[in-house]
Write an enzyme that holds these catalytic residues in place. Structure first.
Site, PDB file in Angstrom:
ATOM      1  N   SER A   1       0.795  -1.231   0.000  1.00 56.74           N
ATOM      2  CA  SER A   1       0.000   0.000   0.000  1.00 56.74           C
ATOM      3  C   SER A   1       0.826   1.280   0.000  1.00 56.74           C
ATOM      4  O   SER A   1       0.319   2.324  -0.372  1.00 56.74           O
ATOM      5  CB  SER A   1      -0.940  -0.009   1.197  1.00 56.74           C
TER       6      SER A   1
ATOM      7  N   HIS B   1      -5.480  -4.231  -1.764  1.00 54.17           N
ATOM      8  CA  HIS B   1      -5.371  -3.107  -2.715  1.00 54.17           C
ATOM      9  C   HIS B   1      -5.421  -3.571  -4.164  1.00 54.17           C
ATOM     10  O   HIS B   1      -5.208  -2.777  -5.080  1.00 54.17           O
ATOM     11  CB  HIS B   1      -4.076  -2.320  -2.466  1.00 54.17           C
TER      12      HIS B   1
ATOM     13  N   LYS C   1     -12.216  -1.191   0.721  1.00 50.52           N
ATOM     14  CA  LYS C   1     -11.438  -0.297  -0.146  1.00 50.52           C
ATOM     15  C   LYS C   1     -12.203  -0.103  -1.458  1.00 50.52           C
ATOM     16  O   LYS C   1     -13.177   0.627  -1.468  1.00 50.52           O
ATOM     17  CB  LYS C   1     -10.023  -0.845  -0.325  1.00 50.52           C
TER      18      LYS C   1
END
Ligand SMILES: *Cc1c(COP(=O)(O)O)cnc(C)c1O
Length: 391
Positions: free
Chosen positions: A180, A208, A239
């Site tokens: 990240s 991610h 996310k």
């Protein structure tokens, strides 16, 4: 002296060394433009990759689910029964990830705490973990009695040396899919090869990568064409999916086993009906239409290219995570503060989250950003960059 004075002392110490974190207050939905500390600013630091956090279809489905199922699950699924809705979500997630099965959790963090100690509980087991893995993987490892072996970041030679040296009943290699802070991607083909060669299990936390990598945002396995090669895929619904929750995807046996053994599944309540319905809507949108994923990548390519043209160092990212490298933490903090005055919310990140001398502003691009938003951001980065002597 109060009993808890040591807490105040530690807080003072954090302030003294510049590691005290002041949390900004959000006064609106998370979107391209968000109200932060009472001011509408261009949001360049959320993980809202696809703009789902304030998407009309997700909100509609969440509200409908509240009408039908109420607001809370009211108990642990294994004790008082699971809502139909959670089962539907899990079927959809498995289809989306192209795995046999999936199991949802209350967060990606929780999913790591659930799966690692369940799979490798014993001192006879060994876990091999990338040195830059996410905190939740580290904490998951802390909950097992397995032997821990840390290998250098993305260093497959070092991993192989460790696999040759350390033996055990069960071996687990675990890595973030996308890291990240730098936006670099784990070398999945090499990880798969090493796992096969040394008879280890492979676990990837694709927090991610989901909604970002691969066709329709299916994630890292799809990106490398390696469906079925990762034994345990962990994901987040907080996310790109824009809501909250996490999951594990893999074989039917894995999911069945976790339903019997994973402690956060057995001893903590599930996500709410509204959360689940909203995520189902997000998965449905992604299955049918990849335009948001494409827009995210268009935005990322455009912004990175223009930033490089301006003379900024945007690191080695292979994903829409865009670090703007600034060196020392005070400069990064000043840069972030000036950007905020200019109407841009982009957080500075320094030691210990990233190594000393590698402080940066981490820009998170989103499909929610318009071209005008990005041009606005570029103009402000140029202005502040010149003012502070960075470019
Ligand atoms: C953000 C993140 C998590 C935590 O996910 P939540 O759903 O917010 O709990 C776990 N692992 C990685 C790699 C992450 O980046």
């Amino acid at each position: 002296m109060g009993k808890l004075d040591f807490l105040t002392e530690e807080i003072e110490e954090l302030k003294k060394v510049g590691l005290y974190n002041t949390i900004r207050v959000i006064g609106s939905a998370q979107d391209a433009w968000t109200e932060v500390d009472g001011k509408k600013v261009l949001n360049m630091c959320s993980n809202n990759y696809l703009g789902f956090a304030n998407h009309p279809e997700l909100k509609k489905k969440a509200m409908e689910a509240i009408e039908i199922y109420g607001v809370g699950p009211a108990a642990v699924r294994s004790i008082a029964g699971t809502m139909h809705l959670h089962n539907i979500l899990e079927e959809k997630l498995a289809r989306f990830k192209k795995t046999e099965a999936a199991l949802s959790f209350q967060g990606g963090f929780i999913a790591n705490l659930a799966v690692i100690p369940a799979i490798i509980p014993s001192p006879e087991d060994v876990v091999f973990s990338d040195e830059l893995n996410h905190a939740s993987i580290i904490d998951g490892i802390r909950l097992t009695k397995a032997k821990r072996v840390i290998y250098r970041h993305l260093d497959m030679n070092h991993l192989e040396e460790q696999l040759k040296t350390h033996h055990g009943r069960r071996k687990l290699i675990v890595s973030d899919g996308v890291f990240s802070m730098d936006g670099d991607i784990a070398p999945l083909p090499e990880l798969v090869e090493l796992a096969e060669k040394y008879d280890a299990l492979l676990m990837i936390d694709d927090a991610h990568g989901e909604g970002v990598l691969g066709s329709h945002g299916r994630g890292i396995s799809d990106h490398f064409g390696l469906h079925g090669k990762v034994h345990i895929e962990v994901g987040t619904l907080s996310k790109a999916f824009g809501v909250v929750g996490g999951f594990v995807a893999g074989s039917k046996a894995l999911v069945e086993f976790l339903k019997q053994k994973a402690r956060p599944f057995l001893f903590s309540s599930a996500t709410t009906p509204a959360d689940v319905a909203a995520v189902i809507a997000a998965v449905d949108i992604l299955e049918n239409d990849d335009s948001l994923v494409k827009k995210l990548w268009d935005n990322a390519r455009y912004f990175k290219e223009k930033m490089r043209d301006l003379g900024f160092d945007t690191g080695q990212s292979q994903t829409p995570i865009t670090p703007v490298m600034l060196g020392e933490a005070p400069l990064a903090q000043e840069f972030s503060r000036r950007l905020f005055e200019e109407g841009i919310f982009a957080q500075a990140i320094g030691y210990p989250t990233v190594p000393r001398g590698k402080a940066r502003i981490r820009v998170m691009l989103s499909a929610a950003h318009s071209r005008e938003d990005l041009d606005f951001a570029l103009e402000k980065f140029e202005k502040v960059g010149k003012e502070l002597g960075v470019i």
